[in-house]
Scaffold this motif. Structure first.
Motif, mmCIF file in Angstrom:
data_model
loop_
_atom_site.group_PDB
_atom_site.id
_atom_site.type_symbol
_atom_site.label_atom_id
_atom_site.label_comp_id
_atom_site.label_asym_id
_atom_site.label_seq_id
_atom_site.Cartn_x
_atom_site.Cartn_y
_atom_site.Cartn_z
ATOM 1 N N LYS A 627 -3.541 6.601 -8.264
ATOM 2 C CA LYS A 627 -2.736 6.040 -7.188
ATOM 3 C C LYS A 627 -2.837 7.071 -5.921
ATOM 4 O O LYS A 627 -2.374 8.342 -6.262
ATOM 5 C CB LYS A 627 -1.494 5.506 -7.056
ATOM 6 N N GLU A 630 0.470 8.855 -5.329
ATOM 7 C CA GLU A 630 0.754 9.600 -6.353
ATOM 8 C C GLU A 630 0.063 11.177 -6.275
ATOM 9 O O GLU A 630 0.748 12.105 -6.496
ATOM 10 C CB GLU A 630 0.646 9.077 -7.664
ATOM 11 N N ARG A 633 1.886 13.129 -3.258
ATOM 12 C CA ARG A 633 3.269 13.284 -2.739
ATOM 13 C C ARG A 633 3.813 14.460 -2.075
ATOM 14 O O ARG A 633 2.802 15.172 -1.667
ATOM 15 C CB ARG A 633 4.009 13.679 -4.342
#
Length: 638
Positions: A627, A630, A633
């Protein structure tokens, strides 16, 4: 091995071929065997065996390669070399043999022969021989014109230039000013050793000034504490500018402070002042200094680098109005690039212009690029792949594979010599008309040579055949190592695609090797960590080992950076110590901003490409575990 014994061996090999093998395949296997035996004869200096074998291979695609290997060790064989250069003038191997023979002719001082075959070169040794050849054959203007070019290059030239330079310096064409010009050219190239060597031609005050230039080159910070440079008014401003340029590489903040303090007292040309101002502003931006944006905004003259870093500097301090102002100062073509369209949308969103931002994100999300993928995430869309396979007629592929240059590349692939095959392929493709490049890319794909296919389709400017551009080679090995290291295979594919483009023999100037470009020192450490027996550096060209060690190393970096994929990818490229220095201070930073402000252009592009390629491979592998939020971050302070 005698020629008769070779024939017996070839017959034996032929008898072992599968029953289904065609006569053509048997002939090909026999030719390859004789080719290898001829190479062995060359290595053992068995001339009679070589000539017998070579006589049977004159129609074999690698015959020019064989002849090249024979002749490069026999450069005194003038008639054979001349014949080879005539018979195979358009082959890659004529181009390889000719400079070796020219160097031999130069060593032998055979100037007339040298000039008969010399047609210009970037090789310093051959250029020096050419100058001597012109000199010795009475072509003095040509000799000294070449001598001047070599002298002023700022490079240390080969010893073969000594005689040419001696004649040039003794001629009326040479002036003392040329010593200074070469001195400054050497310093500009970072060649302090050459600059110091040239001081032997200086005396008195000139020697003293040269010493100051060298001192400030090596210790530029002494400009602020010592005054000897001020005692030479004619050179003081140039010495000041020189020292600041050198100093900003080490301590941009201190250099900028001294520049601001001293500049009013020195008289530098306006363009020189503007150039140093730009260098200082860029250096501060690369150091993520808070004053970078203001200094970049004050520049009187812009170039692409300063315009782009003005945007990045505003991003670094999250001055979103400043981002919009900086983007507005990009030129028309720059504003159309996905990168700056994305940041414009981000800035619009951050300044309360949500509708305009959403419209731009939605439009940009249609593009297959890193920034298109980021925009897709912002607008909640799936990433756009737009796969469109190249359509090439079978007759076109066959016609191309029948060409001599491509037949040679095919044979080298068949002989399991990928590095030489790559060089031959590059030579063949460089001679192709542009319209045939797509066919060449598809031919490489058919030959299971993904690195060649990727390079060729890029040269053709065709970007939409994703099966060709993002192959699934080494799926078993990548899948196995992904499972062992608990990594998504798409990440490993993304790294391989960026590092080597699937060239198992890739060997970087820094020494990184193989599919995942593992450094030998890193490989030895990984072998110790895994308690593997380490062979040698060349073992990293083995796909199995390289993928094993590359996956292990990336997983280690991922652990070191708390599972942050962007940081681990940056560390894989630039080294973990640099990434730690680039971490934000004080507070966290959005990962997209952090990536955009990576000081190294190579690493900045590398991280964006690895993440983009990984997402493309995830689609190719029909997975959905990665993702983007992710992968990106926020970056925590160091």
């Amino acid at each position: 091995m005698s020629f008769i014994l070779h024939l017996v061996l070839a017959a034996t090999i032929g008898s072992l071929l599968p029953a289904a093998a065609t006569a053509g395949e048997a002939d090909q296997a026999d030719s390859r065997q004789r080719f290898v035996q001829a190479e062995q004869a060359i290595a053992a200096n068995r001339e009679a065996d070589y000539r017998q074998l070579a006589a049977t291979l004159k129609t074999y695609p690698l015959y020019p390669y064989l002849q090249y290997q024979w002749l490069k060790g026999r450069l005194s064989a003038d008639s054979e070399i001349r014949q080879f250069l005539a018979d195979h003038a358009t082959s890659r191997y004529a181009g390889l043999l000719k400079p070796k023979w020219l160097a031999y002719l130069g060593e032998q001082q055979r100037w007339q022969d040298f000039l008969r075959y010399y047609q210009g070169s970037d090789d310093g040794v051959l250029q020096c021989y050419a100058g001597l050849a012109y000199l010795e054959t009475g072509q003095t203007p040509e000799a000294f014109s070449l001598a001047r070019t070599l002298w002023l290059s700022g490079k240390s030239q080969p010893n073969t230039c000594d005689g040419l330079f001696a004649a040039y310096q003794a001629s009326p064409y040479f002036t003392p000013e040329l010593v200074w010009q070469r001195f400054h050219a050497a310093l500009k190239r970072g060649n302090a050793a050459l600059a110091e060597y040239l001081t032997r031609y200086l005396t008195g005050s000139e020697l003293e000034v040269a010493g100051l230039w060298l001192k400030l080159y090596r210790q530029p910070e002494t400009i602020q504490t010592e005054t000897d440079w001020r005692q030479h008014p004619a050179q003081a401003a140039d010495l000041f500018g020189h020292a600041v340029e050198r100093w900003l590489e080490r301590d941009a903040v201190a250099a900028a402070q001294f520049w601001d303090q001293e500049k009013p007292r020195q008289t530098l040309a306006p363009e020189r002042t503007a150039d140093i101002e730009k260098q200082l502003a860029l250096a501060l931006a690369l150091k993520h200094d808070a004053q970078a944006y203001q200094r970049l905004s004050r520049l009187a003259a812009d170039d692409e680098s300063s315009r782009e870093w003005r945007v990045r500097a505003a991003l670094n301090i999250q001055d979103w109005s400043g981002v919009l102002a900086a983007i507005d100062r990009l030129n028309g073509e720059e504003k159309t690039r996905d990168k700056w369209r994305y940041w414009q949308a981000r800035a619009l969103a951050a300044t309360g212009q949500g509708a305009a931002a959403a419209s731009e994100f939605a439009e940009l999300a249609k593009n297959r690029s890193f920034y298109g993928f980021l925009a897709a995430a912002k607008s909640g869309q799936a990433i756009a792949l737009a796969h469109r396979p190249l359509q090439v007629a079978e007759t076109e592929l066959q016609a191309l594979s029948d060409r001599a240059d491509f037949q040679a590349a095919s044979e080298l692939l068949g002989l399991k010599r990928p590095a030489e095959a790559r060089r031959q392929w590059q030579f063949a493709v460089a001679r192709l008309e542009h319209s045939l490049l797509p066919a060449a890319a598809k031919l490489a794909q058919r030959w299971r040579a993904p690195a060649l296919a990727i390079a060729t389709v890029a040269k053709a400017n065709h970007w939409d055949d994703l099966e060709l551009r993002f192959p699934l080679e080494y799926s078993r090995e990548i899948g196995q190592n992904a499972a062992e290291r608990q990594l998504d295979p798409a990440i490993i594919y993304g790294l391989v695609r960026q590092e080597s483009a699937f060239d198992s023999q890739a060997d970087s100037p820094a020494g990184a090797k193989g599919l995942m470009q593992v450094m030998p020192q890193t490989g030895r450490q990984i072998a110790a960590d895994l308690r593997d027996r380490w062979g040698d550096d060349a073992s990293l060209f083995q796909p199995d080992l390289n993928l094993k060690y590359g996956a292990f190393y990336f997983k280690k970096l991922l652990g070191q950076f708390n599972g942050h994929y962007a940081l681990a990818a940056a560390a894989y490229n630039a080294g973990a110590s640099k990434i730690k220095r680039w971490l934000p201070s004080g507070r966290s930073q959005p990962a997209d901003i952090w990536i955009e402000n990576i000081p190294y252009k190579e690493t900045r592009g590398y991280v964006a490409s690895v993440l983009m390629y990984s997402l493309i491979y995830q689609q190719r592998l029909q997975r959905n575990s990665l993702k983007l939020d992710e992968l990106l971050r926020d970056v925590m302070p160091g």
